[in-house]
Design a protein around this motif. Structure first.
Motif, PDB file in Angstrom:
ATOM      1  N   GLY A 178       0.776  -1.074   0.017  1.00 23.09           N
ATOM      2  CA  GLY A 178      -0.028  -0.081   0.105  1.00 23.09           C
ATOM      3  C   GLY A 178       0.707   1.303  -0.041  1.00 23.09           C
ATOM      4  N   ALA A 179       2.093   1.156   0.451  1.00 28.34           N
ATOM      5  CA  ALA A 179       2.929   2.483   0.420  1.00 28.34           C
ATOM      6  C   ALA A 179       3.659   2.546  -0.865  1.00 28.34           C
ATOM      7  CB  ALA A 179       3.917   2.268   1.576  1.00 28.34           C
ATOM      8  N   LEU A 180       3.560   1.538  -1.868  1.00 24.52           N
ATOM      9  CA  LEU A 180       4.180   1.719  -3.112  1.00 24.52           C
ATOM     10  C   LEU A 180       3.408   2.373  -4.397  1.00 24.52           C
ATOM     11  CD1 LEU A 180       5.663  -1.960  -3.345  1.00 24.52           C
ATOM     12  CD2 LEU A 180       6.735   0.051  -2.208  1.00 24.52           C
ATOM     13  N   PRO A 181       4.140   2.943  -5.239  1.00 25.46           N
ATOM     14  CA  PRO A 181       3.349   3.962  -6.295  1.00 25.46           C
ATOM     15  C   PRO A 181       2.582   2.768  -7.122  1.00 25.46           C
ATOM     16  CG  PRO A 181       5.729   3.705  -6.739  1.00 25.46           C
ATOM     17  CD  PRO A 181       5.537   3.219  -5.481  1.00 25.46           C
ATOM     18  N   GLY A 182       1.345   3.118  -7.466  1.00 18.03           N
ATOM     19  CA  GLY A 182       0.468   2.333  -8.105  1.00 18.03           C
ATOM     20  C   GLY A 182      -0.453   1.235  -7.334  1.00 18.03           C
ATOM     21  N   GLN A 183      -0.887   0.590  -8.071  1.00 17.96           N
ATOM     22  CA  GLN A 183      -1.773  -0.839  -7.554  1.00 17.96           C
ATOM     23  C   GLN A 183      -1.010  -2.074  -7.895  1.00 17.96           C
ATOM     24  OE1 GLN A 183      -4.725  -0.376  -5.942  1.00 17.96           O
ATOM     25  NE2 GLN A 183      -4.305   2.063  -6.319  1.00 17.96           N
ATOM     26  N   TRP A 184      -0.886  -2.540  -6.596  1.00 17.81           N
ATOM     27  CA  TRP A 184      -0.114  -4.030  -6.643  1.00 17.81           C
ATOM     28  C   TRP A 184      -0.771  -5.098  -6.148  1.00 17.81           C
ATOM     29  CZ3 TRP A 184       5.211  -4.137  -7.676  1.00 17.81           C
ATOM     30  CH2 TRP A 184       5.749  -3.162  -8.108  1.00 17.81           C
ATOM     31  N   ASP A 185      -0.698  -6.222  -6.774  1.00 21.28           N
ATOM     32  CA  ASP A 185      -1.388  -7.504  -6.479  1.00 21.28           C
ATOM     33  C   ASP A 185      -0.498  -7.984  -5.708  1.00 21.28           C
ATOM     34  OD1 ASP A 185      -3.643  -9.421  -6.626  1.00 21.28           O
ATOM     35  OD2 ASP A 185      -1.972 -10.670  -7.560  1.00 21.28           O
ATOM     36  N   VAL A 186      -0.867  -8.817  -4.451  1.00 20.16           N
ATOM     37  CA  VAL A 186       0.106  -9.675  -3.636  1.00 20.16           C
ATOM     38  C   VAL A 186      -0.613 -10.939  -3.610  1.00 20.16           C
ATOM     39  CG1 VAL A 186       0.946  -9.435  -1.237  1.00 20.16           C
ATOM     40  CG2 VAL A 186       0.433  -7.538  -2.192  1.00 20.16           C
ATOM     41  N   SER A 187       0.372 -11.887  -3.662  1.00 17.31           N
ATOM     42  CA  SER A 187       0.121 -13.367  -3.601  1.00 17.31           C
ATOM     43  C   SER A 187       1.028 -13.814  -2.515  1.00 17.31           C
ATOM     44  CB  SER A 187       0.466 -14.131  -4.955  1.00 17.31           C
ATOM     45  OG  SER A 187      -0.187 -13.401  -6.323  1.00 17.31           O
ATOM     46  N   ILE A 188       0.423 -14.554  -1.742  1.00 10.88           N
ATOM     47  CA  ILE A 188       1.141 -15.170  -0.574  1.00 10.88           C
ATOM     48  C   ILE A 188       1.429 -16.630  -0.998  1.00 10.88           C
ATOM     49  CG2 ILE A 188       1.213 -15.846   1.814  1.00 10.88           C
ATOM     50  CD1 ILE A 188       1.025 -12.689   1.303  1.00 10.88           C
ATOM     51  N   GLU A 189       2.662 -17.053  -0.673  1.00 12.75           N
ATOM     52  CA  GLU A 189       3.102 -18.202  -1.175  1.00 12.75           C
ATOM     53  C   GLU A 189       3.383 -19.073   0.279  1.00 12.75           C
ATOM     54  OE1 GLU A 189       5.312 -19.341  -4.391  1.00 12.75           O
ATOM     55  OE2 GLU A 189       3.740 -18.443  -5.271  1.00 12.75           O
ATOM     56  N   HIS A 190       3.215 -20.230   0.311  1.00  7.93           N
ATOM     57  CA  HIS A 190       3.234 -20.938   1.537  1.00  7.93           C
ATOM     58  C   HIS A 190       4.188 -22.288   1.188  1.00  7.93           C
ATOM     59  CE1 HIS A 190       0.366 -18.866   3.897  1.00  7.93           C
ATOM     60  NE2 HIS A 190      -0.476 -19.062   2.971  1.00  7.93           N
ATOM     61  N   TYR A 191       5.221 -22.513   1.716  1.00  8.94           N
ATOM     62  CA  TYR A 191       6.017 -23.681   1.654  1.00  8.94           C
ATOM     63  C   TYR A 191       6.050 -24.828   2.935  1.00  8.94           C
ATOM     64  CZ  TYR A 191       7.597 -19.976  -1.181  1.00  8.94           C
ATOM     65  OH  TYR A 191       7.641 -18.896  -2.206  1.00  8.94           O
ATOM     66  N   PRO A 192       5.126 -25.659   2.771  1.00  6.20           N
ATOM     67  CA  PRO A 192       4.939 -26.722   3.808  1.00  6.20           C
ATOM     68  C   PRO A 192       6.414 -27.323   4.353  1.00  6.20           C
ATOM     69  CG  PRO A 192       3.409 -26.972   2.355  1.00  6.20           C
ATOM     70  CD  PRO A 192       4.348 -26.116   1.593  1.00  6.20           C
ATOM     71  N   ASP A 193       7.099 -27.617   3.468  1.00  6.13           N
ATOM     72  CA  ASP A 193       8.353 -28.231   3.547  1.00  6.13           C
ATOM     73  C   ASP A 193       9.406 -27.270   4.071  1.00  6.13           C
ATOM     74  OD1 ASP A 193       8.739 -26.935   1.179  1.00  6.13           O
ATOM     75  OD2 ASP A 193       9.705 -28.648   0.152  1.00  6.13           O
TER      76      ASP A 193
END
Length: 254
Positions: free
Chosen positions: A3-18
């Motif tokens: 939210g503090a970066l210029p423009g609109q950003w889509d955020v994808s969260i990656e989970h690594y079970p191992d």
């Protein structure tokens, strides 16, 4: 942070079970020195990928041994641009606020500059290839691909000359920009040579590119602002990592 970066950003969260960040993701990291790429040696539960929708992608992770934020860029898609050499310096920050400031003021400008130079280099290489070839030896398919690359890069090169901090140009250089601007107004960015409608057909685009492509690159280079001075605090903070856990080390040796 997004939210503090210029423009609109889509955020994808990656989970690594191992607890292991995928090697194929790290293969796409584009950084000046190995910072994010060293994370394969340590357990990491997850990371985040930020995308601005315009081709810029950032990888965000927490460094396991001290909790600092690591933010680096991912390589542009090879379908859009082939880049060579080292990338921007990965940001290392203690807080999300500090990370956002460094990404906004250091990482993104550096990324944009390197991409800009890569566009110039790719257009220059194609022009050198065409002008250096023996008459009648240029493959039509390869020539069309080169023109397509130019029509993809040219709108961004022209936009760089219109930046508020761009240098003033001579009348002859401005005239070159106007000629290409008229052509590109009929060919949307990224549309490629096949999408250039009449009267600015493919032949017209090819003719202008071959005739004045060098002049365009000269004007783009002339308008470019030199690299900014070194920041007071470097984006990458030196740190000596601890020895990886035995289990991780053993897994890497098999």
């Amino acid at each position: 942070m997004a939210g503090a970066l210029p423009g609109q950003w889509d955020v994808s969260i990656e989970h690594y079970p191992d607890g292991t960040i995928p090697a194929q993701l790290l293969d796409w990291v584009w950084e000046a020195a190995p910072v994010l790429s060293t994370l394969t040696k340590y357990r990491l539960p997850g990371a985040a990928i930020l995308r601005d929708g315009g081709g810029t992608e950032l990888l965000l992770a927490e460094r396991p041994w001290d909790g600092r934020y690591l933010i680096g860029t991912l390589l542009p898609s090879p379908d859009h641009l082939n880049v060579t050499g080292a990338g921007p310096r990965t940001v290392v920050a203690t807080t999300a606020r500090e990370a956002a400031v460094d990404v906004r003021s250091l990482l993104l400008p550096s990324f944009e500059q390197l991409v800009h130079l890569a566009r110039i280099r790719e257009v220059q290489e194609d022009l050198d290839w065409v002008h250096g070839a023996e008459p009648g030896t240029v493959d039509a398919v390869e020539l069309e691909a080169a023109l397509d690359r130019f029509l993809t890069h040219a709108p961004y090169l022209l936009a760089a000359t219109r930046r508020a901090d761009a240098k003033s140009l001579a009348a002859s250089e401005t005239a070159v920009l106007v000629r290409f601007g008229i052509l590109l107004a009929r060919a949307p960015a990224g549309a490629g040579a096949q999408a250039v409608p009449a009267p600015a057909g493919t032949d017209d685009a090819l003719s202008l590119w071959l005739e004045a492509g060098e002049d365009l690159l000269d004007a783009v280079r002339a308008a470019a602002v030199g690299p900014a001075g070194e920041p007071a605090r470097p984006a990458v903070i030196a740190a000596i990592p601890p020895k990886p856990p035995a289990a991780v080390s053993a897994a890497r040796t098999r």
